[in-house]
Design an enzyme around this catalytic site. Sequence first.
Site, short mmCIF file in Angstrom:
data_model
loop_
_atom_site.label_atom_id
_atom_site.label_comp_id
_atom_site.label_asym_id
_atom_site.label_seq_id
_atom_site.Cartn_x
_atom_site.Cartn_y
_atom_site.Cartn_z
N CYS A 145 -10.39 -45.92 -13.69
CA CYS A 145 -10.45 -45.39 -12.32
C CYS A 145 -9.70 -46.32 -11.35
CB CYS A 145 -11.90 -45.25 -11.90
SG CYS A 145 -12.10 -44.53 -10.27
N CYS A 204 -14.84 -50.06 -6.77
CA CYS A 204 -16.30 -50.18 -6.58
C CYS A 204 -16.78 -51.37 -7.41
CB CYS A 204 -17.00 -48.90 -7.03
SG CYS A 204 -16.22 -47.41 -6.40
N CYS A 256 -18.88 -51.11 -10.68
CA CYS A 256 -18.58 -50.09 -11.68
C CYS A 256 -17.73 -50.57 -12.85
CB CYS A 256 -17.89 -48.90 -11.01
SG CYS A 256 -17.67 -47.54 -12.19
N CYS A 287 -25.32 -33.33 -15.90
CA CYS A 287 -24.45 -33.88 -14.87
C CYS A 287 -23.15 -34.36 -15.51
CB CYS A 287 -25.18 -35.04 -14.17
SG CYS A 287 -24.18 -35.81 -12.89
N CYS A 298 -24.44 -30.12 -12.66
CA CYS A 298 -24.12 -30.99 -11.53
C CYS A 298 -22.80 -31.67 -11.87
CB CYS A 298 -25.23 -32.02 -11.36
SG CYS A 298 -24.87 -33.26 -10.10
N CYS A 309 -26.55 -33.87 -3.96
CA CYS A 309 -27.23 -34.99 -4.60
C CYS A 309 -26.59 -36.26 -4.06
CB CYS A 309 -27.06 -34.89 -6.12
SG CYS A 309 -27.68 -36.32 -7.00
N ARG A 359 -34.77 -39.29 -7.44
CA ARG A 359 -34.48 -39.58 -8.85
C ARG A 359 -34.52 -41.07 -9.15
NH1 ARG A 359 -29.83 -37.06 -9.55
NH2 ARG A 359 -31.02 -35.14 -9.72
N1 SAM Z 1 -16.21 -41.45 -9.68
C1 SAM Z 1 -17.19 -40.68 -9.04
C2 SAM Z 1 -17.75 -41.36 -7.81
O1 SAM Z 1 -17.66 -42.55 -7.67
O2 SAM Z 1 -18.34 -40.64 -7.01
C3 SAM Z 1 -18.33 -40.27 -9.94
C4 SAM Z 1 -18.91 -41.23 -10.94
S1 SAM Z 1 -19.68 -42.71 -10.29
C5 SAM Z 1 -19.92 -43.64 -11.75
C6 SAM Z 1 -21.28 -42.15 -9.74
C7 SAM Z 1 -22.24 -43.15 -9.18
O3 SAM Z 1 -22.77 -43.95 -10.22
C8 SAM Z 1 -21.75 -44.17 -8.18
O4 SAM Z 1 -21.63 -43.65 -6.89
C9 SAM Z 1 -22.84 -45.23 -8.23
O5 SAM Z 1 -23.85 -44.93 -7.29
C10 SAM Z 1 -23.40 -45.08 -9.64
N2 SAM Z 1 -23.08 -46.27 -10.47
C11 SAM Z 1 -21.89 -46.60 -10.99
N3 SAM Z 1 -21.96 -47.76 -11.67
C12 SAM Z 1 -23.23 -48.19 -11.57
C13 SAM Z 1 -23.93 -49.35 -12.05
N4 SAM Z 1 -23.32 -50.30 -12.76
N5 SAM Z 1 -25.24 -49.46 -11.78
C14 SAM Z 1 -25.87 -48.51 -11.05
N6 SAM Z 1 -25.27 -47.41 -10.58
C15 SAM Z 1 -23.97 -47.25 -10.82
C1 DTB Z 2 -26.17 -41.56 -10.05
O1 DTB Z 2 -26.65 -41.75 -8.92
N1 DTB Z 2 -26.32 -42.37 -11.09
C2 DTB Z 2 -25.62 -41.88 -12.25
C3 DTB Z 2 -25.03 -40.54 -11.74
N2 DTB Z 2 -25.41 -40.52 -10.37
C4 DTB Z 2 -23.63 -40.19 -11.95
C5 DTB Z 2 -24.64 -42.86 -12.80
C6 DTB Z 2 -25.24 -44.18 -13.17
C7 DTB Z 2 -24.17 -44.97 -13.83
C8 DTB Z 2 -24.66 -46.29 -14.34
C9 DTB Z 2 -23.56 -47.10 -14.96
C10 DTB Z 2 -22.93 -46.49 -16.16
O2 DTB Z 2 -23.64 -46.02 -17.09
O3 DTB Z 2 -21.70 -46.52 -16.24
FE1 SF4 Z 3 -14.32 -44.92 -9.95
FE2 SF4 Z 3 -16.56 -46.08 -10.75
FE3 SF4 Z 3 -15.96 -46.05 -8.18
FE4 SF4 Z 3 -16.64 -43.72 -9.39
S1 SF4 Z 3 -17.95 -45.52 -9.06
S2 SF4 Z 3 -14.93 -44.06 -7.96
S3 SF4 Z 3 -15.79 -44.11 -11.43
S4 SF4 Z 3 -14.78 -47.11 -9.80
#
Ligand code: SAM
Ligand code: DTB
Ligand code: SF4
Length: 327
Positions: free
Chosen positions: A54, A58, A61, A98, A130, A190, A262
């Site tokens: 990506c 973030c 992430c 989802c 979702c 959500c 959630r």
């Molecule tokens: N790329 C899209 C976005 O950022 O909206 C969708 C996928 S993203 C992984 C969805 C959500 O997962 C993020 O907004 C964040 O709140 C959560 N998330 C991602 N990495 C995480 C982590 N290491 N621990 C907890 N929550 C995480």
């Molecule tokens: C949300 O609030 N948590 C989920 C879902 N929406 C997409 C994602 C959590 C991701 C945790 C880190 C991972 O497994 O990569």
């Molecule tokens: Fe990309 Fe992860 Fe950020 Fe979603 S949370 S926009 S997958 S870097």
Amino acid sequence: MITIRNDWTLAEISDIYHSPLLDLIYRAASIHRENNAYSEVQVSSLVSIKTGGCKEDCSYCPQAARYQTDVAVEPLMSVEKVLQLAEAAQAKGASRLCLGAAWREVRDNRDFDRVLEMVSQVNDMGMEVCCTLGMLTYEQARKLKEAGCFAYNHNIDTSSENYHNIISTRTFDDRLNTLAHVRQAKLSVCCGGIVGLGETDDDRIKMLHTLSTMDKHPDSVPINALVAVKGTPLENNERVTIDVMLRMIATARILMPASMVRLSAGRNEMSLAEQALCFMAGANSIFAGEKLLTTPNPAFDQDMQMFQLLGLTPRKAFKENTEHQMA
Ligand code: SAM
Ligand code: DTB
Ligand code: SF4
């Protein structure tokens, strides 16, 4: 009668958040019992339909291309594979699927057409679909809705003040814009956030203020505990203690009594007793299945045993949606 308020003040939220923990849980539990089928918990399963690589930064992430993590980049999944995973999840008791993509934003291309096909077919199986695909336009949100998408996940993650410390490649307002498009397309919203990013209690309170003063509360509010992943800038963050999760869940329940709250990422590190307290405090939804998007999560069978022990039952799909028509 349920009273929904959208005019919460920061001072009110702060008083609730900082109240003695057991008083806070008791108040949230009472509100939950008065307003909701409190023994029902929504079981949602996550599928990472496009993993890693990506462009965003973030800092929590593991899927951001710029960090060296163990996540292998994978292109968009086939519709067949998604259906296979959907069937397995449904058979284990999930009513919602989802679909998550490591995209900065949705593009109008063949990949999006394939996502629309996934949505349509999973919806036809009788599951709530979702999507969480990053930023999108109103037109794209409308196409998802038409294909049979039920909800869109797009988190604000933290307070508007703290946002730039966590993400620099987009703004808090970008997030709010996408949420407006989602709402306009009449998708279920959500939207929640993460604790454990290094934020203060004030950031947490401000994030809950943003969510609970939206014109309409999000239909579901995921509260994630950071899963600290090696290679990300937050890899050394300490795990949040259980009282923080409980305060977030209970305060969200009091502020947004009719929303689904959630208990999201972070359950793998929590004991059954800790999770039980979260359900008591008003959590009524979980992500189930061995993997979240890229990180471990308790297995379905383990969660079903927990439900049995606690007297909880999985919520059926489309419970409050009389409009839903399966093809
Ligand atoms: N790329 C899209 C976005 O950022 O909206 C969708 C996928 S993203 C992984 C969805 C959500 O997962 C993020 O907004 C964040 O709140 C959560 N998330 C991602 N990495 C995480 C982590 N290491 N621990 C907890 N929550 C995480
Ligand atoms: C949300 O609030 N948590 C989920 C879902 N929406 C997409 C994602 C959590 C991701 C945790 C880190 C991972 O497994 O990569
Ligand atoms: Fe990309 Fe992860 Fe950020 Fe979603 S949370 S926009 S997958 S870097």
